[in-house]
Design a protein around this motif. Structure first.
Motif, PDB file in Angstrom:
ATOM      1  N   GLY A 162      50.893 -24.143  48.851  1.00 11.49           N
ATOM      2  CA  GLY A 162      49.562 -23.115  49.353  1.00 11.49           C
ATOM      3  C   GLY A 162      48.113 -23.036  48.695  1.00 11.49           C
ATOM      4  O   GLY A 162      47.368 -23.390  48.934  1.00 11.49           O
ATOM      5  N   ALA A 163      49.189 -22.376  47.259  1.00 11.90           N
ATOM      6  CA  ALA A 163      48.068 -22.442  46.704  1.00 11.90           C
ATOM      7  C   ALA A 163      47.154 -22.780  45.692  1.00 11.90           C
ATOM      8  O   ALA A 163      45.837 -22.903  45.734  1.00 11.90           O
ATOM      9  CB  ALA A 163      48.508 -21.019  44.927  1.00 11.90           C
ATOM     10  N   GLN A 164      47.957 -23.798  45.204  1.00  5.77           N
ATOM     11  CA  GLN A 164      46.971 -25.876  44.855  1.00  5.77           C
ATOM     12  C   GLN A 164      45.923 -25.661  45.912  1.00  5.77           C
ATOM     13  O   GLN A 164      44.812 -26.288  45.445  1.00  5.77           O
ATOM     14  CB  GLN A 164      47.508 -26.960  45.035  1.00  5.77           C
ATOM     15  N   ILE A 165      46.010 -25.542  47.453  1.00 12.93           N
ATOM     16  CA  ILE A 165      44.925 -25.921  48.405  1.00 12.93           C
ATOM     17  C   ILE A 165      43.868 -25.682  48.558  1.00 12.93           C
ATOM     18  O   ILE A 165      42.616 -25.592  48.223  1.00 12.93           O
ATOM     19  CB  ILE A 165      45.757 -26.333  49.688  1.00 12.93           C
ATOM     20  N   SER A 166      44.662 -24.019  48.915  1.00 13.85           N
ATOM     21  CA  SER A 166      43.678 -23.015  48.904  1.00 13.85           C
ATOM     22  C   SER A 166      42.642 -22.697  47.945  1.00 13.85           C
ATOM     23  O   SER A 166      41.800 -22.160  47.935  1.00 13.85           O
ATOM     24  CB  SER A 166      44.086 -21.529  49.473  1.00 13.85           C
ATOM     25  N   LEU A 167      43.115 -22.593  46.655  1.00 18.80           N
ATOM     26  CA  LEU A 167      42.407 -21.824  45.035  1.00 18.80           C
ATOM     27  C   LEU A 167      41.074 -23.559  44.918  1.00 18.80           C
ATOM     28  O   LEU A 167      40.572 -23.048  44.254  1.00 18.80           O
ATOM     29  CB  LEU A 167      43.760 -21.671  44.232  1.00 18.80           C
ATOM     30  N   SER A 168      42.097 -24.337  45.585  1.00 19.25           N
ATOM     31  CA  SER A 168      40.979 -25.830  45.227  1.00 19.25           C
ATOM     32  C   SER A 168      39.932 -25.596  45.775  1.00 19.25           C
ATOM     33  O   SER A 168      39.017 -26.114  45.505  1.00 19.25           O
ATOM     34  CB  SER A 168      41.986 -26.375  44.736  1.00 19.25           C
ATOM     35  N   VAL A 169      39.955 -25.732  46.869  1.00 19.72           N
ATOM     36  CA  VAL A 169      39.081 -25.684  47.749  1.00 19.72           C
ATOM     37  C   VAL A 169      37.598 -24.410  47.239  1.00 19.72           C
ATOM     38  O   VAL A 169      36.491 -25.142  47.175  1.00 19.72           O
ATOM     39  CB  VAL A 169      39.405 -25.222  49.422  1.00 19.72           C
ATOM     40  N   GLY A 170      38.559 -23.267  46.864  1.00 20.94           N
ATOM     41  CA  GLY A 170      36.990 -23.038  46.144  1.00 20.94           C
ATOM     42  C   GLY A 170      36.511 -23.050  44.906  1.00 20.94           C
ATOM     43  O   GLY A 170      35.067 -23.284  44.675  1.00 20.94           O
ATOM     44  N   LEU A 171      37.439 -23.946  43.971  1.00 25.14           N
ATOM     45  CA  LEU A 171      37.008 -24.722  43.116  1.00 25.14           C
ATOM     46  C   LEU A 171      35.729 -25.725  43.351  1.00 25.14           C
ATOM     47  O   LEU A 171      34.681 -26.115  42.549  1.00 25.14           O
ATOM     48  CB  LEU A 171      37.289 -24.424  41.891  1.00 25.14           C
ATOM     49  N   VAL A 172      36.356 -26.178  43.983  1.00 31.35           N
ATOM     50  CA  VAL A 172      35.624 -27.777  44.101  1.00 31.35           C
ATOM     51  C   VAL A 172      34.747 -26.841  45.033  1.00 31.35           C
ATOM     52  O   VAL A 172      33.322 -28.291  44.571  1.00 31.35           O
ATOM     53  CB  VAL A 172      36.497 -28.626  45.028  1.00 31.35           C
ATOM     54  N   GLY A 173      34.677 -26.415  45.658  1.00 29.82           N
ATOM     55  CA  GLY A 173      33.376 -26.296  47.123  1.00 29.82           C
ATOM     56  C   GLY A 173      32.045 -25.885  46.751  1.00 29.82           C
ATOM     57  O   GLY A 173      31.159 -25.773  46.163  1.00 29.82           O
ATOM     58  N   VAL A 174      32.920 -24.385  45.088  1.00 34.42           N
ATOM     59  CA  VAL A 174      31.769 -24.362  44.883  1.00 34.42           C
ATOM     60  C   VAL A 174      30.554 -25.039  43.802  1.00 34.42           C
ATOM     61  O   VAL A 174      29.755 -25.001  43.292  1.00 34.42           O
ATOM     62  CB  VAL A 174      32.390 -22.785  43.564  1.00 34.42           C
ATOM     63  N   PHE A 175      31.554 -25.553  42.648  1.00 36.96           N
ATOM     64  CA  PHE A 175      31.194 -26.570  42.334  1.00 36.96           C
ATOM     65  C   PHE A 175      29.758 -27.705  42.987  1.00 36.96           C
ATOM     66  O   PHE A 175      28.851 -27.395  42.655  1.00 36.96           O
ATOM     67  CB  PHE A 175      32.040 -27.906  41.286  1.00 36.96           C
ATOM     68  N   LEU A 176      30.059 -27.882  43.880  1.00 34.81           N
ATOM     69  CA  LEU A 176      29.299 -28.594  44.789  1.00 34.81           C
ATOM     70  C   LEU A 176      28.204 -27.840  45.631  1.00 34.81           C
ATOM     71  O   LEU A 176      27.087 -27.929  45.730  1.00 34.81           O
ATOM     72  CB  LEU A 176      29.868 -29.092  46.413  1.00 34.81           C
ATOM     73  N   SER A 177      28.724 -26.846  45.966  1.00 33.54           N
ATOM     74  CA  SER A 177      27.350 -25.862  45.995  1.00 33.54           C
ATOM     75  C   SER A 177      26.291 -25.628  45.399  1.00 33.54           C
ATOM     76  O   SER A 177      25.473 -25.544  44.946  1.00 33.54           O
ATOM     77  CB  SER A 177      27.572 -24.255  46.391  1.00 33.54           C
ATOM     78  N   LEU A 178      27.700 -25.129  43.727  1.00 34.94           N
ATOM     79  CA  LEU A 178      26.668 -25.291  42.822  1.00 34.94           C
ATOM     80  C   LEU A 178      25.526 -26.457  42.069  1.00 34.94           C
ATOM     81  O   LEU A 178      24.496 -26.149  41.447  1.00 34.94           O
ATOM     82  CB  LEU A 178      26.967 -25.189  41.094  1.00 34.94           C
ATOM     83  N   THR A 179      25.909 -27.777  42.098  1.00 33.14           N
ATOM     84  CA  THR A 179      25.388 -29.205  42.424  1.00 33.14           C
ATOM     85  C   THR A 179      24.186 -28.342  42.431  1.00 33.14           C
ATOM     86  O   THR A 179      23.010 -28.781  42.425  1.00 33.14           O
ATOM     87  CB  THR A 179      26.341 -30.343  42.138  1.00 33.14           C
ATOM     88  N   LEU A 180      23.873 -28.653  43.989  1.00 29.84           N
ATOM     89  CA  LEU A 180      23.122 -28.665  45.104  1.00 29.84           C
ATOM     90  C   LEU A 180      21.712 -27.706  44.431  1.00 29.84           C
ATOM     91  O   LEU A 180      20.572 -27.787  44.997  1.00 29.84           O
ATOM     92  CB  LEU A 180      23.569 -28.314  46.613  1.00 29.84           C
ATOM     93  N   GLY A 181      23.277 -26.295  44.472  1.00 32.09           N
ATOM     94  CA  GLY A 181      21.411 -24.823  44.118  1.00 32.09           C
ATOM     95  C   GLY A 181      21.346 -25.110  42.933  1.00 32.09           C
ATOM     96  O   GLY A 181      19.967 -24.257  43.647  1.00 32.09           O
ATOM     97  N   ILE A 182      21.262 -25.879  41.798  1.00 33.35           N
ATOM     98  CA  ILE A 182      20.955 -25.982  40.740  1.00 33.35           C
ATOM     99  C   ILE A 182      19.662 -26.808  41.413  1.00 33.35           C
ATOM    100  O   ILE A 182      18.724 -27.017  40.355  1.00 33.35           O
ATOM    101  CB  ILE A 182      21.630 -25.688  39.477  1.00 33.35           C
ATOM    102  N   ILE A 183      20.408 -27.920  41.171  1.00 39.35           N
ATOM    103  CA  ILE A 183      18.827 -29.135  41.308  1.00 39.35           C
ATOM    104  C   ILE A 183      17.826 -28.556  42.258  1.00 39.35           C
ATOM    105  O   ILE A 183      16.949 -28.733  42.032  1.00 39.35           O
ATOM    106  CB  ILE A 183      19.949 -30.496  42.341  1.00 39.35           C
ATOM    107  N   LEU A 184      18.530 -28.665  43.575  1.00 36.48           N
ATOM    108  CA  LEU A 184      17.202 -27.510  44.113  1.00 36.48           C
ATOM    109  C   LEU A 184      16.502 -26.562  44.515  1.00 36.48           C
ATOM    110  O   LEU A 184      15.239 -26.870  44.274  1.00 36.48           O
ATOM    111  CB  LEU A 184      17.717 -27.875  46.003  1.00 36.48           C
ATOM    112  N   GLY A 185      17.290 -25.566  43.889  1.00 40.60           N
ATOM    113  CA  GLY A 185      16.658 -24.335  43.289  1.00 40.60           C
ATOM    114  C   GLY A 185      15.789 -24.440  42.470  1.00 40.60           C
ATOM    115  O   GLY A 185      14.413 -24.555  42.273  1.00 40.60           O
ATOM    116  N   GLY A 186      15.962 -25.847  40.388  1.00 41.86           N
ATOM    117  CA  GLY A 186      15.772 -25.666  40.351  1.00 41.86           C
ATOM    118  C   GLY A 186      14.306 -26.528  40.369  1.00 41.86           C
ATOM    119  O   GLY A 186      13.660 -26.299  39.965  1.00 41.86           O
ATOM    120  N   VAL A 187      14.863 -27.519  41.228  1.00 38.65           N
ATOM    121  CA  VAL A 187      13.261 -28.553  41.744  1.00 38.65           C
ATOM    122  C   VAL A 187      12.147 -27.016  42.326  1.00 38.65           C
ATOM    123  O   VAL A 187      11.120 -27.540  42.018  1.00 38.65           O
ATOM    124  CB  VAL A 187      13.778 -29.480  42.250  1.00 38.65           C
ATOM    125  N   SER A 188      12.631 -26.877  42.716  1.00 37.91           N
ATOM    126  CA  SER A 188      11.784 -26.151  43.757  1.00 37.91           C
ATOM    127  C   SER A 188      10.762 -24.913  43.494  1.00 37.91           C
ATOM    128  O   SER A 188       9.732 -24.131  43.032  1.00 37.91           O
ATOM    129  CB  SER A 188      12.213 -24.980  44.997  1.00 37.91           C
TER     130      SER A 188
END
Length: 371
Positions: A162-188
Motif C-alpha cells: 500500500g505504500a507504493q500507491i499512497s506515497l506515489s499519489v502524494g508525489l504525482v499529485g504534487v508534481f501536477l499541482s506544482l506544474t499548474l501553480g508555477i505556470i499560472l502563478g508565474g504568468v499572473s
C-alpha cells in the motif's frame, strides 16, 4: 547564518558558497529535519520495491488464519542458535469463554532468512524475482508479523504494498499541482494586468470550492467498472486540480516582487528572452521556497487520498493503499479484537510527521541569509 553553523564551517568556504550549499549547511543543523529525511527516504525505498520488503503475497487469502494476531519475531532459539524466527500458532478453545484463540506453539520454530526465496514479484515493476528481505525458511510456511485481516491476508505485506500507491499519489499529485501553480502563478505575476486578474479569479474560484462535496461528486461520477489504474489516475488528477491554487498565489507574489529587481532588469537589458528571464533568473532565486512548499504539500495529498479511500470515495479494492486497508477497521470487531488492523494508520502518521519535519527544515533553511 547562525553562529553554530559558522563555527563548523570555514569562513572562506562560506564566502564563496552557493545558495544550495548554504541551504544544505543550515538544513543539516536541523536534527528533526534530518530524522525526517531518513524516515522519508526509507518509506520511499519501500514504496519503490514493496514486494522485496513484503514477506507474504499481499493478495493471498488464508481463511484458516483469519484475524490471526501478530507473531513476535525472536532471535535466540531454544537450542541456543541465533537468527530471526517465530513460533507457529495453533487454534485452541478457551475453556472459560469457549472462544477459539491462536496460541503460539513454542515447541516449533519457523526460521526467517535474509534475502530468502518467497513469492514471485516484479522488482521495480520490470524484473521478476523471488528474493525478499525476509522470507520463511521453508516454502508454504506463513509468517504474520503484524497479524492478518478477516480474509487471512498478511497485514504487514499489505502495508508494504500500500505504500507504493499512497506515497506515489502524494508525489504525482504534487508534481501536477506544482506544474499548474508555477505556470499560472508565474504568468499572473510576471505579466500582471488583465492576465493577473483572470488567473486570480480562477484561483479564488478553486479555493472557494468545498472539498467534501467535490469528492462526493467525483466518486459518484467515476464508473465503478473502471480498472484500478484508471481510478488511481483520476483520484490523483482530482487532488491535483484542487491543490494548485495556493501554490499559484505564492509563486505570483514572488514574481511580483522579483520582476522589479535589478538582476531581472539587467537580464532584460542584456537582451535575454522572457523564457530565459523566468526560468534562468527568477525561478532559481526562490527554488528553495518552492521545494519547501512542495515537501509540506505531499503530506496533505497523502492524507487526502487516505481519507477518501477510508470513506469509500477514493480507491477501491482490489487496489491496495493505506486508506483502503484502514477500511478493514471500520467495524466493532476490529476495534475490540483485532486492533492490529489499525497498523496502516501508524504508517500514515509516521510518513506525514516525517514529511512535515523535512518540510519545516527546508523552510527554515530556504533563506540561510536570515539565520
Amino acid at each position: 547564518m547562525s553562529d553554530a553553523v559558522l563555527g563548523t564551517i570555514d569562513r572562506r568556504s562560506l564566502a564563496v558558497a552557493s545558495q544550495w550549499q548554504l541551504v544544505w549547511w543550515a538544513f543539516r543543523r536541523h536534527r528533526l529535519a534530518m530524522i525526517g529525511l531518513v524516515v522519508t527516504v526509507i518509506f520511499y525505498v519501500v514504496a519503490l520495491v514493496p514486494g522485496f520488503f513484503a514477506i507474504n503475497d499481499p493478495e493471498q487469502q488464508n481463511t484458516r488464519a483469519a484475524y490471526h494476531p501478530p507473531q513476535m519475531i525472536h532471535f535466540v532459539a531454544p537450542d541456543g542458535s541465533f537468527g530471526p524466527f517465530v513460533h507457529p500458532s495453533i487454534l485452541k478453545r478457551d475453556p472459560e469463554t469457549l472462544e477459539m484463540r491462536y496460541v503460539p506453539d513454542e515447541s516449533r520454530v519457523v526460521r526467517l532468512r535474509l534475502f530468502g526465496q518467497g513469492y514471485e514479484h516484479n522488482l521495480l515493476g520490470l524484473f521478476p524475482t523471488r528474493v525478499h528481505l525476509l522470507a520463511p525458511g521453508e516454502s508454504g510456511q506463513v509468517v504474520l508479523p503484524l497479524g492478518a485481516d478477516r480474509l487471512g491476508r498478511c497485514v504487514y505485506s499489505r502495508i508494504m504494498q500500500g505504500a507504493q500507491i499512497s506515497l506515489s499519489v502524494g508525489l504525482v499529485g504534487v508534481f501536477l499541482s506544482l506544474t499548474l501553480g508555477i505556470i499560472l502563478g508565474g504568468v499572473s505575476g510576471y505579466y500582471g494586468g488583465w492576465v493577473d486578474s483572470a488567473v486570480q479569479r480562477a484561483v479564488e474560484f478553486v479555493l472557494s470550492l468545498p472539498s467534501i462535496p467535490i469528492w462526493l461528486a467525483a466518486s459518484a461520477a467515476l464508473p465503478h467498472d473502471w480498472p484500478a489504474t484508471l481510478n488511481y489516475f483520476m483520484i490523483t488528477l482530482i487532488l491535483s486540480l484542487t491543490g494548485w491554487a495556493q501554490l499559484a498565489r505564492v509563486v505570483r507574489g514572488r514574481f511580483l516582487s522579483l520582476r522589479t529587481e535589478d538582476f531581472v532588469a539587467a537580464a532584460r537589458l542584456d537582451g535575454a528572452s522572457e523564457k530565459r528571464v523566468i526560468f534562468r533568473h527568477m525561478l532559481p532565486s526562490f527554488a528553495s521556497h518552492i521545494i519547501a512548499s512542495v515537501t509540506l504539500a505531499i503530506p496533505a495529498m497523502i492524507l487526502a487520498e487516505t481519507s477518501l479511500s477510508f470513506l469509500g470515495l477514493g480507491l477501491q479494492p482490489p487496489t491496495i493503499s493505506w486508506g483502503v486497508l484502514l477500511r478493514e477497521a471500520q467495524n466493532i470487531r476490529s476495534i475490540a479484537t483485532a486492533p492490529w488492523l489499525f497498523a496502516p494508520g501508524v504508517a500514515v502518521v509516521l510518513s506525514v510527521i516525517a514529511l512535515n519535519f523535512l518540510g519545516d527544515g527546508l523552510r527554515d533553511a530556504a533563506d540561510p541569509y536570515n539565520k
